[in-house]
Design a protein around this motif. Structure first.
Motif: not given
Length: 251
Positions: A164-186
Motif C-alpha cells: 500500500x505504500x509508493x515508491x518515492x518517485x511517485x511524488x514526481x509523477x503526481x506533481x507532473x501529471x497535475x501540472x500537465x492537467x493545469x494545461x488541459x492535458x488530462x
C-alpha cells in the motif's frame, strides 16, 4: 549560493541606488545556477504568489536581493525535490514567520527520515532518501486529492506497492501529471506516455540484466550505476525527440 548585484544595466539610477534589480538583471543572476530559467518563468512564479516584486510608477518590476534569493529557493526546491508550488509557498512563508519547518524527503535523493530543514537546503544532503512513502504523504507532497490519485491509478500512471505504500518517485509523477492537467492535458491522454516509458525501461533492463546476474559482486553493483546512466540518457533522448517533433526549442 546566488550572487545578487545591486543593480544592472538599464535599471535606472533610482533603482541602482535602492539596490533593486530589473527582471533582466535577475534573469542573468539566476542563470548562473538555473540556465533554463526564463522571464516567463519568473512572471509565472510571481502570479502564483511566490514573490512580490515592487513596481515602478510606469509598471516595471523591481526585485530586491531577498526576492532573488527566494526565487533561487523556489527553483531549487522544484529541481531537487519535485515539490508543487503550493507546498513550496507554504514552506517558505512558514520559514519567514520564524517557524521550524521541514521539507518531506521525497522525490530526488536527499536525506532519510522526516525531511530536511529549509535552512539547510544549500548544504550537502545527509543521506539517501526513503525508498517508500505512505498514501497521505504522497497526497500532501504532490498537492492532490484522493479522487485524483484514484483516477491516476486507474490509468496506471501511479501504482501502489503490495503493502500500500509508493515508491518515492511517485511524488514526481503526481506533481507532473497535475501540472500537465493545469494545461488541459488530462490523465487519460498520458497513458501513451506511460506505455512508452515502460518500453524504455524494458530496453534498459535488457542491457543491464546480464550485469545483475553476474557472479562478481562488483559487476552486480555496477548494474545500478549503469541503470541510472542509461535511464538519464533515455530521458534526454525522449525530451530531444519531443522537442524536434514540436519544432521548438525548449527552455
Amino acid at each position: 549560493m546566488l550572487h545578487t548585484p545591486s543593480g544592472g544595466a538599464g535599471s535606472g539610477t533610482a533603482a541602482a541606488d535602492s539596490g533593486l534589480m530589473s527582471i533582466g538583471t535577475v534573469l542573468n543572476v539566476l542563470r548562473e545556477e538555473f540556465p533554463e530559467v526564463t522571464v516567463s518563468k519568473i512572471r509565472f512564479l510571481e502570479s502564483e504568489g511566490l514573490i512580490e516584486p515592487q513596481r515602478t510608477p510606469s509598471g516595471y518590476r523591481k526585485f530586491s536581493a531577498r526576492d532573488v534569493e527566494r526565487l533561487g529557493q523556489v527553483l531549487r526546491m522544484q529541481r531537487d525535490h519535485y515539490l508543487p508550488l503550493k507546498v513550496i509557498r507554504e514552506h517558505l512563508d512558514a520559514l519567514e514567520r520564524g517557524e521550524e519547518v521541514r521539507l518531506p524527503s521525497l522525490g530526488r535523493s536527499r536525506d532519510a527520515g522526516d525531511g530536511e530543514p529549509l535552512g539547510d537546503l544549500l548544504g550537502e544532503p545527509e543521506g539517501p532518501t526513503a525508498a517508500r512513502i505512505g498514501r497521505e504523504e504522497l497526497l500532501s507532497a504532490s498537492g492532490i486529492c484522493a479522487e485524483q490519485l484514484a483516477e491516476w491509478e486507474s490509468y496506471g500512471l501511479v501504482a501502489p506497492l503490495a503493502d500500500g505504500t509508493y515508491e518515492a518517485e511517485a511524488v514526481a509523477v503526481a506533481t507532473l501529471v497535475a501540472e500537465l492537467g493545469r494545461h488541459g492535458i488530462e490523465p487519460r491522454h498520458l497513458r501513451v506516455m506511460k506505455a512508452a516509458a515502460d518500453r524504455e525501461a524494458g530496453l534498459v533492463d535488457q542491457v543491464v540484466a546480464p550485469l545483475r546476474r553476474h557472479r562478481n559482486p562488483q559487476t552486480r553493483a555496477h548494474a545500478e550505476a549503469r541503470t541510472k546512466e542509461l535511464a538519464g540518457l533515455a530521458v534526454k533522448l525522449h525530451a530531444a525527440l519531443v522537442q524536434s517533433a514540436l519544432g521548438v526549442r525548449l527552455p
